[in-house]
Motif scaffolding. Structure first.
Motif, PDB file in Angstrom:
ATOM      1  N   THR A 246       4.130   9.187   6.227  1.00  0.00           N
ATOM      2  CA  THR A 246       3.950   9.421   7.664  1.00  0.00           C
ATOM      3  C   THR A 246       4.455  10.830   7.978  1.00  0.00           C
ATOM      4  O   THR A 246       5.498  11.002   8.604  1.00  0.00           O
ATOM      5  CB  THR A 246       4.759   8.379   8.476  1.00  0.00           C
TER       6      THR A 246
ATOM      7  N   LEU B  76      16.684   3.275   1.557  1.00  0.00           N
ATOM      8  CA  LEU B  76      17.093   3.823   0.251  1.00  0.00           C
ATOM      9  C   LEU B  76      17.174   5.346   0.317  1.00  0.00           C
ATOM     10  O   LEU B  76      16.447   5.984   1.072  1.00  0.00           O
ATOM     11  CB  LEU B  76      16.104   3.400  -0.853  1.00  0.00           C
TER      12      LEU B  76
ATOM     13  N   ILE C 158       0.868  -1.193   0.000  1.00  0.00           N
ATOM     14  CA  ILE C 158       0.000   0.000   0.000  1.00  0.00           C
ATOM     15  C   ILE C 158       0.899   1.234   0.000  1.00  0.00           C
ATOM     16  O   ILE C 158       1.731   1.404   0.893  1.00  0.00           O
ATOM     17  CB  ILE C 158      -0.922   0.054   1.232  1.00  0.00           C
TER      18      ILE C 158
ATOM     19  N   LYS D 137       6.761  -0.688   6.465  1.00  0.00           N
ATOM     20  CA  LYS D 137       7.921  -0.203   5.715  1.00  0.00           C
ATOM     21  C   LYS D 137       8.042   1.313   5.888  1.00  0.00           C
ATOM     22  O   LYS D 137       9.140   1.860   5.855  1.00  0.00           O
ATOM     23  CB  LYS D 137       7.819  -0.602   4.233  1.00  0.00           C
ATOM     24  N   SER D 138       6.917   1.971   6.094  1.00  0.00           N
ATOM     25  CA  SER D 138       6.946   3.400   6.410  1.00  0.00           C
ATOM     26  C   SER D 138       7.824   3.625   7.633  1.00  0.00           C
ATOM     27  O   SER D 138       7.954   2.739   8.479  1.00  0.00           O
ATOM     28  CB  SER D 138       5.542   3.905   6.755  1.00  0.00           C
TER      29      SER D 138
ATOM     30  N   ALA E  58       2.166   3.863  -3.411  1.00  0.00           N
ATOM     31  CA  ALA E  58       2.969   3.803  -4.642  1.00  0.00           C
ATOM     32  C   ALA E  58       3.825   5.061  -4.753  1.00  0.00           C
ATOM     33  O   ALA E  58       3.842   5.720  -5.782  1.00  0.00           O
ATOM     34  CB  ALA E  58       2.062   3.657  -5.858  1.00  0.00           C
ATOM     35  N   GLY E  59       4.545   5.391  -3.669  1.00  0.00           N
ATOM     36  CA  GLY E  59       5.354   6.615  -3.663  1.00  0.00           C
ATOM     37  C   GLY E  59       6.814   6.334  -3.950  1.00  0.00           C
ATOM     38  O   GLY E  59       7.165   5.381  -4.642  1.00  0.00           O
ATOM     39  N   TYR E  60       7.670   7.201  -3.392  1.00  0.00           N
ATOM     40  CA  TYR E  60       9.118   7.106  -3.598  1.00  0.00           C
ATOM     41  C   TYR E  60       9.692   5.826  -2.994  1.00  0.00           C
ATOM     42  O   TYR E  60      10.748   5.363  -3.404  1.00  0.00           O
ATOM     43  CB  TYR E  60       9.813   8.321  -2.983  1.00  0.00           C
TER      44      TYR E  60
ATOM     45  N   SER F 107      -5.276   3.858   8.890  1.00  0.00           N
ATOM     46  CA  SER F 107      -6.396   3.537   7.992  1.00  0.00           C
ATOM     47  C   SER F 107      -6.073   2.294   7.151  1.00  0.00           C
ATOM     48  O   SER F 107      -6.974   1.530   6.814  1.00  0.00           O
ATOM     49  CB  SER F 107      -6.795   4.743   7.137  1.00  0.00           C
TER      50      SER F 107
ATOM     51  N   GLU G 284      12.943   1.128   5.554  1.00  0.00           N
ATOM     52  CA  GLU G 284      13.629   1.263   4.265  1.00  0.00           C
ATOM     53  C   GLU G 284      14.743   2.297   4.374  1.00  0.00           C
ATOM     54  O   GLU G 284      14.523   3.374   4.896  1.00  0.00           O
ATOM     55  CB  GLU G 284      12.619   1.673   3.189  1.00  0.00           C
TER      56      GLU G 284
ATOM     57  N   GLU H 278      16.986   8.764  -2.219  1.00  0.00           N
ATOM     58  CA  GLU H 278      16.506   9.125  -3.555  1.00  0.00           C
ATOM     59  C   GLU H 278      17.700   9.464  -4.448  1.00  0.00           C
ATOM     60  O   GLU H 278      18.708   9.977  -3.978  1.00  0.00           O
ATOM     61  CB  GLU H 278      15.517  10.281  -3.451  1.00  0.00           C
TER      62      GLU H 278
ATOM     63  N   ARG I 186      -4.413   4.905  -3.318  1.00  0.00           N
ATOM     64  CA  ARG I 186      -5.737   5.506  -3.558  1.00  0.00           C
ATOM     65  C   ARG I 186      -5.629   6.695  -4.504  1.00  0.00           C
ATOM     66  O   ARG I 186      -6.636   7.237  -4.948  1.00  0.00           O
ATOM     67  CB  ARG I 186      -6.371   5.928  -2.244  1.00  0.00           C
ATOM     68  N   ASN I 187      -4.421   7.107  -4.805  1.00  0.00           N
ATOM     69  CA  ASN I 187      -4.203   8.234  -5.711  1.00  0.00           C
ATOM     70  C   ASN I 187      -4.194   7.705  -7.158  1.00  0.00           C
ATOM     71  O   ASN I 187      -3.231   7.096  -7.622  1.00  0.00           O
ATOM     72  CB  ASN I 187      -2.872   8.906  -5.354  1.00  0.00           C
TER      73      ASN I 187
ATOM     74  N   SER J 114      12.551  14.539   2.194  1.00  0.00           N
ATOM     75  CA  SER J 114      11.310  14.302   2.931  1.00  0.00           C
ATOM     76  C   SER J 114      11.553  13.640   4.277  1.00  0.00           C
ATOM     77  O   SER J 114      10.660  13.594   5.109  1.00  0.00           O
ATOM     78  CB  SER J 114      10.389  13.412   2.101  1.00  0.00           C
TER      79      SER J 114
HETATM   80  P1  NAD Z   1       4.981   9.288  -0.761  1.00  0.00           P
HETATM   81  O1  NAD Z   1       4.162  10.413  -0.279  1.00  0.00           O
HETATM   82  O2  NAD Z   1       5.829   9.436  -1.970  1.00  0.00           O
HETATM   83  O3  NAD Z   1       4.040   8.023  -1.035  1.00  0.00           O
HETATM   84  C1  NAD Z   1       3.057   7.584  -0.151  1.00  0.00           C
HETATM   85  C2  NAD Z   1       1.840   7.098  -0.964  1.00  0.00           C
HETATM   86  O4  NAD Z   1       0.922   6.485  -0.068  1.00  0.00           O
HETATM   87  C3  NAD Z   1       1.082   8.213  -1.683  1.00  0.00           C
HETATM   88  O5  NAD Z   1       1.043   7.948  -3.069  1.00  0.00           O
HETATM   89  C4  NAD Z   1      -0.319   8.176  -1.051  1.00  0.00           C
HETATM   90  O6  NAD Z   1      -1.354   8.427  -1.979  1.00  0.00           O
HETATM   91  C5  NAD Z   1      -0.391   6.758  -0.561  1.00  0.00           C
HETATM   92  N1  NAD Z   1      -1.362   6.556   0.536  1.00  0.00           N
HETATM   93  C6  NAD Z   1      -1.438   7.238   1.707  1.00  0.00           C
HETATM   94  N2  NAD Z   1      -2.437   6.745   2.458  1.00  0.00           N
HETATM   95  C7  NAD Z   1      -3.007   5.754   1.757  1.00  0.00           C
HETATM   96  C8  NAD Z   1      -4.092   4.875   2.011  1.00  0.00           C
HETATM   97  N3  NAD Z   1      -4.741   4.902   3.174  1.00  0.00           N
HETATM   98  N4  NAD Z   1      -4.416   3.995   1.047  1.00  0.00           N
HETATM   99  C9  NAD Z   1      -3.742   3.939  -0.105  1.00  0.00           C
HETATM  100  N5  NAD Z   1      -2.711   4.736  -0.408  1.00  0.00           N
HETATM  101  C10 NAD Z   1      -2.336   5.634   0.522  1.00  0.00           C
HETATM  102  O7  NAD Z   1       5.902   8.834   0.482  1.00  0.00           O
HETATM  103  P2  NAD Z   1       7.323   8.119   0.415  1.00  0.00           P
HETATM  104  O8  NAD Z   1       8.393   9.115   0.181  1.00  0.00           O
HETATM  105  O9  NAD Z   1       7.232   6.923  -0.456  1.00  0.00           O
HETATM  106  O10 NAD Z   1       7.472   7.651   1.921  1.00  0.00           O
HETATM  107  C11 NAD Z   1       6.700   6.599   2.453  1.00  0.00           C
HETATM  108  C12 NAD Z   1       7.252   6.199   3.810  1.00  0.00           C
HETATM  109  O11 NAD Z   1       8.586   5.700   3.667  1.00  0.00           O
HETATM  110  C13 NAD Z   1       7.353   7.347   4.814  1.00  0.00           C
HETATM  111  O12 NAD Z   1       7.069   6.842   6.096  1.00  0.00           O
HETATM  112  C14 NAD Z   1       8.802   7.751   4.727  1.00  0.00           C
HETATM  113  O13 NAD Z   1       9.273   8.314   5.924  1.00  0.00           O
HETATM  114  C15 NAD Z   1       9.493   6.440   4.479  1.00  0.00           C
HETATM  115  N6  NAD Z   1      10.780   6.545   3.762  1.00  0.00           N
HETATM  116  C16 NAD Z   1      10.924   7.392   2.695  1.00  0.00           C
HETATM  117  C17 NAD Z   1      12.123   7.449   1.999  1.00  0.00           C
HETATM  118  C18 NAD Z   1      12.320   8.365   0.832  1.00  0.00           C
HETATM  119  O14 NAD Z   1      13.443   8.486   0.355  1.00  0.00           O
HETATM  120  N7  NAD Z   1      11.316   9.033   0.320  1.00  0.00           N
HETATM  121  C19 NAD Z   1      13.175   6.609   2.386  1.00  0.00           C
HETATM  122  C20 NAD Z   1      12.991   5.746   3.463  1.00  0.00           C
HETATM  123  C21 NAD Z   1      11.787   5.727   4.133  1.00  0.00           C
END
Ligand code: NAD
Ligand code: UDX
Length: 473
Positions: A91, A163, A10, A129-130, A12-14, A111, A161, A165, A37-38, A275
């Protein structure tokens, strides 16, 4: 028999996108479905132009998509059929209520847990994983337990995680380590073993570290706090360099050669962004305060305060150098992403610098190789390009007619530009403010630029020579 055949993620972000792409590439025997959900984001993952720019990712997505990698908004069936579910939702820092501005907001994680409990009718492994506060797994367990269907049970694991960017593909393919935290029970160990089996498709066993859930959750916050602290530390030293005539690059080299310290993450800069660092340290500060560990909280808060100081110092220096006024002056900003090789601008120091210059009345000409025009306008609270912000698709166009170039991102191509050509098209005296220490400053000075950079006095070598000369008299 394979313990895991289907995985749902759940978010589909970074993190969710790249992580699951590598997972699908390395585990052809596992079907991976990333849900979000996006709808726009999912459509982009299914299109020619992915929603994020990450070197090497596009090829992998194209190779696996439609085979064992799927992107969908249809969450319920994907959750129902999965043996293991990753929660990779955002988060962010809470913007209101208790812990406002510091605590992590777990509403999206919660949620997800509620939806899983509501729709799933067989037992599964749920993986955080968040990045979350310590003991979040306990909250997820509580929500699941209170809503679980009869006969169904869940094991909740922590698998943060690491990683970064811009280097996500390599970081995921060759991780320094994979952490898996779980419950210290037979069921817990079984779940940990199942997730290690997944990673073991490509990660050597000695790099898969099993530990208790709380250690795993805290390790992620601690790692980010330490990384940011190193940059804040070298940035603090950069201020001392500017005040004394030492050169922070030389000091960083000297420090980094100590094998106990090592050379990485010692690049002084306009400030760190992204972020994660700010949000995760604020979260650590909040947790420490909640545990009445006031000194611990103050210690980590200082890492953020130093970063604010660094960003504001750089902004002020630009104004000061340009005769203390930049009202109606044209300034080119090269680089808007928070680091090179990404189009991400979250917490980018460029936003801070640009806003500072706008407040002082400057007209900005912004160029970044990967950041979308609409994103820059959004970050600067501009509805269009009429009010002092122009976005360019060519660096030479951005520089034309300006008084100064400000480097905010360390894109490799910036060091190969024809700065003589830029100089010729600029107003004089022409300034360069290198917030990333990537340009050849003596070559720029020879062209005629007034050059200022982080951690070094302008024209320091010139002054030193004069002083030596005076001594000889
Ligand atoms: P992001 O905002 O790019 O992606 C999160 C996605 O989750 C969004 O597309 C959003 O629409 C979706 N989402 C949120 N609530 C939802 C729900 N209830 N149902 C379905 N989809 C839902 O965030 P990200 O950068 O991928 O980060 C995600 C987590 O990973 C965070 O906790 C962050 O701290 C952690 N993290 C991020 C990185 C990074 O480099 N960006 C690295 C390590 C850890
Ligand atoms: C970070 C962590 O590195 C990663 O492990 C975690 O999973 C997510 O947060 P990220 O924010 O993507 O990754 O990039 P990172 O390479 O850590 O850079 C963060 C910021 O620090 C950038 O603005 C970068 O330019 C800056 N930085 C980095 C410096 O100013 N100097 C350095 O020496 C290194």
């Amino acid at each position: 028999e394979a313990p895991i055949r289907k995985i749902c993620c759940i978010g589909a972000g970074y993190v969710g996108g790249p992580t699951c792409s590598i997972l699908a590439l390395k585990c052809p025997d596992i079907q991976v479905t990333v849900v979000d959900r996006n709808e726009l984001r999912i459509n982009q993952w299914n299109s020619e132009k992915l929603p994020i720019f990450e070197p090497g990712l596009e090829e992998i997505v194209k190779q696996c998509r439609g085979k064992n990698l799927f992107f969908s908004t249809d969450m319920v069936p994907a959750l129902k059929e999965a043996d293991l579910i990753f929660i990779s939702v955002n988060t962010p820092t809470k913007t209101f209520g208790l812990g406002k501005g510091r605590a992590a907001d777990l509403k999206f994680v919660e949620s997800c847990a509620r939806l899983i409990a509501e729709v799933c009718d067989r037992s599964k492994i749920i993986v955080e994983k968040s990045t979350v506060p310590v003991r979040s797994a306990a909250s997820i367990v509580n929500v699941l337990k209170a809503n679980t269907k009869p006969g169904v049970s869940y094991q909740v694991l922590s698998n943060p995680e690491f990683l970064a960017e811009g280097t996500a593909v390599n970081d995921l393919t060759n991780p320094d380590r994979v952490l898996i935290g779980g419950e210290e029970s037979d069921e817990g160990r079984k779940a940990i073993d199942a997730l290690s089996w997944v990673y073991h498709h490509w990660v050597p066993a000695e790099k898969i570290i099993k530990m208790n859930t709380w250690s795993s959750e805290l390790s992620k916050l601690a790692a980010n706090a330490f990384l940011a602290q190193r940059i804040s530390s070298i940035n603090a030293i950069s201020a001392v360099c500017e005040a004394t005539g030492a050169d922070v690059s030389e000091v960083a080299k000297a420090i980094g050669l100590d094998s106990r310290l090592g050379p990485k993450f010692l690049q002084a800069s306009v400030g760190w962004g992204g972020s994660c660092f700010q949000k995760d340290i604020l979260n650590l500060v909040y947790i420490s305060e909640s545990l009445n560990l006031t000194s611990v909280a103050a210690y980590w808060q200082q890492v953020i305060d130093m970063n604010e100081y660094q960003k504001s110092r750089f902004g002020q220096r630009i104004v000061l150098a340009m005769f203390n006024t930049i009202t109606d002056k044209h300034i080119a900003i090269l680089g808007f992403a928070f680091k090179k090789n990404t189009g991400d601008t979250r917490e980018s120091p460029a936003i801070y610098v640009a806003k500072h210059l706008l407040e002082e009345g400057a007209c900005l000409h912004i160029f970044d190789p990967k950041v979308e025009r609409a994103q820059i306008l959004l970050d600067l609270d501009q509805s269009d390009e009429k009010t002092g912000v122009t976005i360019h698709e060519d660096p030479y166009e951005a520089a034309k007619g300006t008084h100064a170039l400000v480097i905010c991102t360390e894109w490799d191509q910036f060091s190969t530009y024809d700065y003589q050509r830029m100089y010729d098209s600029m107003l004089k005296p022409a300034f360069v403010f290198d917030g990333r220490k990537i340009l050849n400053h003596s070559a720029l000075s020879e062209i005629g630029f007034h050059v200022e950079t982080i951690g070094k006095r302008p024209g320091e070598s010139f002054q030193a020579q004069n002083w030596a000369g005076a001594n000889n008299v």
